[in-house]
Design an enzyme around this catalytic site. Structure first.
Site, PDB file in Angstrom:
ATOM      1  N   GLY A   3      39.396 151.994  42.713  1.00 24.56           N
ATOM      2  CA  GLY A   3      38.351 151.954  41.825  1.00 24.56           C
ATOM      3  C   GLY A   3      36.939 151.397  42.249  1.00 24.56           C
ATOM      4  N   GLY A   4      36.032 151.246  41.497  1.00 22.13           N
ATOM      5  CA  GLY A   4      34.772 150.929  41.903  1.00 22.13           C
ATOM      6  C   GLY A   4      34.658 149.679  42.579  1.00 22.13           C
ATOM      7  N   ALA A   5      35.250 148.545  42.293  1.00 20.80           N
ATOM      8  CA  ALA A   5      35.357 147.366  43.063  1.00 20.80           C
ATOM      9  C   ALA A   5      36.077 147.519  44.471  1.00 20.80           C
ATOM     10  CB  ALA A   5      35.848 146.087  42.527  1.00 20.80           C
ATOM     11  N   ASP A  62      28.430 143.863  45.557  1.00 23.51           N
ATOM     12  CA  ASP A  62      29.930 143.374  45.343  1.00 23.51           C
ATOM     13  C   ASP A  62      30.566 143.411  46.631  1.00 23.51           C
ATOM     14  OD1 ASP A  62      29.746 143.108  42.605  1.00 23.51           O
ATOM     15  OD2 ASP A  62      30.237 145.302  42.263  1.00 23.51           O
ATOM     16  N   ARG A 110      48.646 153.004  42.837  1.00 27.83           N
ATOM     17  CA  ARG A 110      49.926 153.822  41.966  1.00 27.83           C
ATOM     18  C   ARG A 110      49.553 155.174  42.399  1.00 27.83           C
ATOM     19  NH1 ARG A 110      47.953 152.551  35.928  1.00 27.83           N
ATOM     20  NH2 ARG A 110      45.459 153.300  35.933  1.00 27.83           N
ATOM     21  N   TYR A 158      39.160 137.287  37.884  1.00 25.18           N
ATOM     22  CA  TYR A 158      38.871 135.704  37.685  1.00 25.18           C
ATOM     23  C   TYR A 158      39.117 135.126  36.449  1.00 25.18           C
ATOM     24  CZ  TYR A 158      34.371 137.906  36.297  1.00 25.18           C
ATOM     25  OH  TYR A 158      33.301 138.411  35.790  1.00 25.18           O
ATOM     26  N   LYS A 198      27.054 151.397  36.768  1.00 27.86           N
ATOM     27  CA  LYS A 198      26.918 151.376  38.385  1.00 27.86           C
ATOM     28  C   LYS A 198      26.708 152.672  39.197  1.00 27.86           C
ATOM     29  CE  LYS A 198      29.382 146.940  38.888  1.00 27.86           C
ATOM     30  NZ  LYS A 198      30.260 146.201  39.607  1.00 27.86           N
ATOM     31  N   SER A 208      29.019 138.221  29.857  1.00 30.76           N
ATOM     32  CA  SER A 208      28.607 138.041  31.326  1.00 30.76           C
ATOM     33  C   SER A 208      28.559 136.651  31.606  1.00 30.76           C
ATOM     34  CB  SER A 208      27.364 138.964  31.422  1.00 30.76           C
ATOM     35  OG  SER A 208      26.887 138.663  32.676  1.00 30.76           O
ATOM     36  N   LEU A 209      28.953 136.237  33.016  1.00 33.47           N
ATOM     37  CA  LEU A 209      28.586 134.871  33.281  1.00 33.47           C
ATOM     38  C   LEU A 209      27.202 134.731  34.292  1.00 33.47           C
ATOM     39  CD1 LEU A 209      32.118 134.537  34.687  1.00 33.47           C
ATOM     40  CD2 LEU A 209      31.282 133.394  32.764  1.00 33.47           C
TER      41      LEU A 209
HETATM   42  P1  NAP Z   1      38.095 150.387  37.956  1.00 33.91           P
HETATM   43  O1  NAP Z   1      37.024 151.221  38.803  1.00 33.91           O
HETATM   44  O2  NAP Z   1      38.589 150.863  36.689  1.00 33.91           O
HETATM   45  O3  NAP Z   1      39.398 150.230  38.749  1.00 33.91           O
HETATM   46  C1  NAP Z   1      40.499 149.779  38.791  1.00 33.91           C
HETATM   47  C2  NAP Z   1      41.565 150.357  39.776  1.00 33.91           C
HETATM   48  O4  NAP Z   1      42.730 149.566  39.529  1.00 33.91           O
HETATM   49  C3  NAP Z   1      42.079 151.624  39.832  1.00 33.91           C
HETATM   50  O5  NAP Z   1      42.362 152.049  41.067  1.00 33.91           O
HETATM   51  C4  NAP Z   1      43.181 151.918  39.175  1.00 33.91           C
HETATM   52  O6  NAP Z   1      44.122 152.762  39.658  1.00 33.91           O
HETATM   53  C5  NAP Z   1      43.828 150.517  39.397  1.00 33.91           C
HETATM   54  N1  NAP Z   1      45.001 149.867  38.214  1.00 33.91           N
HETATM   55  C6  NAP Z   1      44.469 149.778  37.015  1.00 33.91           C
HETATM   56  N2  NAP Z   1      45.473 149.301  36.214  1.00 33.91           N
HETATM   57  C7  NAP Z   1      46.496 149.622  37.091  1.00 33.91           C
HETATM   58  C8  NAP Z   1      47.719 149.476  36.683  1.00 33.91           C
HETATM   59  N3  NAP Z   1      48.350 149.079  35.552  1.00 33.91           N
HETATM   60  N4  NAP Z   1      48.807 149.586  37.878  1.00 33.91           N
HETATM   61  C9  NAP Z   1      48.167 150.048  38.813  1.00 33.91           C
HETATM   62  N5  NAP Z   1      47.010 150.390  39.046  1.00 33.91           N
HETATM   63  C10 NAP Z   1      46.115 149.947  38.238  1.00 33.91           C
HETATM   64  O7  NAP Z   1      37.625 148.933  37.919  1.00 33.91           O
HETATM   65  P2  NAP Z   1      36.818 147.988  38.908  1.00 33.91           P
HETATM   66  O8  NAP Z   1      35.407 148.035  38.402  1.00 33.91           O
HETATM   67  O9  NAP Z   1      37.075 148.429  40.290  1.00 33.91           O
HETATM   68  O10 NAP Z   1      37.441 146.370  38.529  1.00 33.91           O
HETATM   69  C11 NAP Z   1      38.746 146.092  38.831  1.00 33.91           C
HETATM   70  C12 NAP Z   1      39.006 144.496  38.503  1.00 33.91           C
HETATM   71  O11 NAP Z   1      37.925 143.748  39.125  1.00 33.91           O
HETATM   72  C13 NAP Z   1      38.381 144.370  36.942  1.00 33.91           C
HETATM   73  O12 NAP Z   1      39.596 143.151  36.254  1.00 33.91           O
HETATM   74  C14 NAP Z   1      37.264 143.484  37.177  1.00 33.91           C
HETATM   75  O13 NAP Z   1      36.810 142.723  36.170  1.00 33.91           O
HETATM   76  C15 NAP Z   1      37.344 142.831  38.431  1.00 33.91           C
HETATM   77  N6  NAP Z   1      36.043 142.620  39.366  1.00 33.91           N
HETATM   78  C16 NAP Z   1      35.716 141.373  39.635  1.00 33.91           C
HETATM   79  C17 NAP Z   1      34.710 141.261  40.391  1.00 33.91           C
HETATM   80  C18 NAP Z   1      34.145 139.967  40.985  1.00 33.91           C
HETATM   81  O14 NAP Z   1      33.036 139.676  41.406  1.00 33.91           O
HETATM   82  N7  NAP Z   1      35.302 139.201  41.303  1.00 33.91           N
HETATM   83  C19 NAP Z   1      33.467 142.327  40.628  1.00 33.91           C
HETATM   84  C20 NAP Z   1      34.033 143.512  40.183  1.00 33.91           C
HETATM   85  C21 NAP Z   1      35.178 143.622  39.545  1.00 33.91           C
HETATM   86  P3  NAP Z   1      43.887 154.266  39.062  1.00 33.91           P
HETATM   87  O15 NAP Z   1      42.817 154.802  39.849  1.00 33.91           O
HETATM   88  O16 NAP Z   1      45.185 154.631  39.232  1.00 33.91           O
HETATM   89  O17 NAP Z   1      43.391 154.263  37.524  1.00 33.91           O
END
Ligand code: NAP
Length: 277
Positions: free
Chosen positions: A130-132, A105, A152, A217, A69, A20-21
């Site tokens: 997904g969550g974000a 977020d 997808r 990031y 979360k 964590s940052l």
């Molecule tokens: P999550 O709940 O697991 O959701 C991921 C999403 O990406 C889902 O819709 C998933 O599709 C899709 N996905 C995953 N692998 C895939 C692939 N190979 N091909 C196509 N779709 C794919 O994750 P999350 O918490 O939303 O986080 C997503 C990313 O955002 C992570 O890398 C996380 O580190 C980053 N993030 C950044 C911030 C920030 O402040 N910058 C904040 C939160 C998260 P399915 O539903 O089909 O599995």
């Protein structure tokens, strides 16, 4: 400032949290404003016990991260309306033993996008559901953007549920080239290290005048962002969203304006050090 009997505690609860940052970012911000506060990281699997600890120890503010979360909402006294709509809490404020949950977020993503574009009246193609993505979709909709969810097809149920909540259209990830949009946001983990050569969309999706954000990031400039920039799009990286969501937490807990530029510098320094290995 050294901790003493008046030091106000803050924490992040997740599993894992070693990467964590947030501790570096928040502690440096507390120091900058001369606040007698500290922010610690706790790797926990039982988020209910962690919320009891927040009450028992008088921890003023907490970040909640993966995988807690959603589950954390069961242990709070109140969840604000926006976080309820998003279905997740990433921030807890302790008001005299009463725990209030919110979600920074979505607003963090909107603040990052505002560096390069307005949202009202624009069409935003959101990759992932997904969550974000949920948090971003609700926050962007509240700003007046029209949303198209690109996901997808295997997991269409989740994407369609989100699409109906924010009155969005749905496009299979393989077909997003035909979507007419002003803004593109990658909210999938595609392109994250070590898979840095991957991108969720072909480069010919991008054009001059588009606004493009990757919420990944690590690396700071993903292939997705690089290709968007090379096609003349305006870009903003995932570190900006991360910093703005942290800045909103900081203000909520302390009542002070967060030193955003400093927080961004700290985060970029940490990420650059990671990229150098
Ligand atoms: P999550 O709940 O697991 O959701 C991921 C999403 O990406 C889902 O819709 C998933 O599709 C899709 N996905 C995953 N692998 C895939 C692939 N190979 N091909 C196509 N779709 C794919 O994750 P999350 O918490 O939303 O986080 C997503 C990313 O955002 C992570 O890398 C996380 O580190 C980053 N993030 C950044 C911030 C920030 O402040 N910058 C904040 C939160 C998260 P399915 O539903 O089909 O599995």
């Amino acid at each position: 400032m050294l901790a003493d009997t008046k030091t106000v505690l803050h924490a992040v609860f997740g599993h894992p949290v070693a990467q964590s940052l947030s501790p570096a970012m928040h502690n440096r911000a507390f120091q900058e404003l001369g606040l007698n506060c500290v922010y610690l990281a706790f790797d926990v699997t039982d988020i209910g016990s962690a919320m009891n600890a927040v009450r028992a120890l008088g921890i003023r503010g907490a970040s909640v991260t993966i995988p807690h979360k959603v589950k954390v909402m069961e242990y709070l006294d109140e969840v604000d309306a926006a976080a309820r709509r998003m279905g997740a809490v990433n921030t807890v404020l302790n008001e005299g033993g009463r725990l209030i949950g919110s979600n920074t977020d979505g607003p963090g993503a909107v603040a990052a996008l505002r560096e390069i574009t307005e949202l009202s009246g624009k069409t935003l193609l959101l990759l992932g559901s997904g969550g974000a993505a949920r948090a971003i979709a609700h926050a962007a909709r509240a700003e007046g953007a029209a949303i198209v969810i690109g996901n997808r097809v295997e997991d269409r149920a989740e994407a369609e549920a989100l699409a109906s909540e924010v009155d969005a259209a749905f496009a299979p990830l393989g077909d997003v080239r035909s979507v007419a949009c002003d803004i593109v946001v990658n909210a999938t983990p595609i392109g994250m290290a070590p898979h840095v050569e991957a991108s969720p969309v072909p480069a010919d999706l991008f054009r001059k005048g588009m606004a493009v954000m990757d919420i990944v990031y690590n690396p700071i400039e993903t292939r997705f962002l690089r290709e968007a920039r090379e096609k003349g799009a305006s870009t903003v990286d995932g570190a900006a969203m991360f910093v703005y969501q942290g800045a909103a937490q900081f203000s909520l807990w302390t009542g002070r304006t967060a030193p955003v530029a400093l927080m961004r510098r700290v985060v970029l320094e940490k990420l650059s050090a990671k990229e150098r290995g």
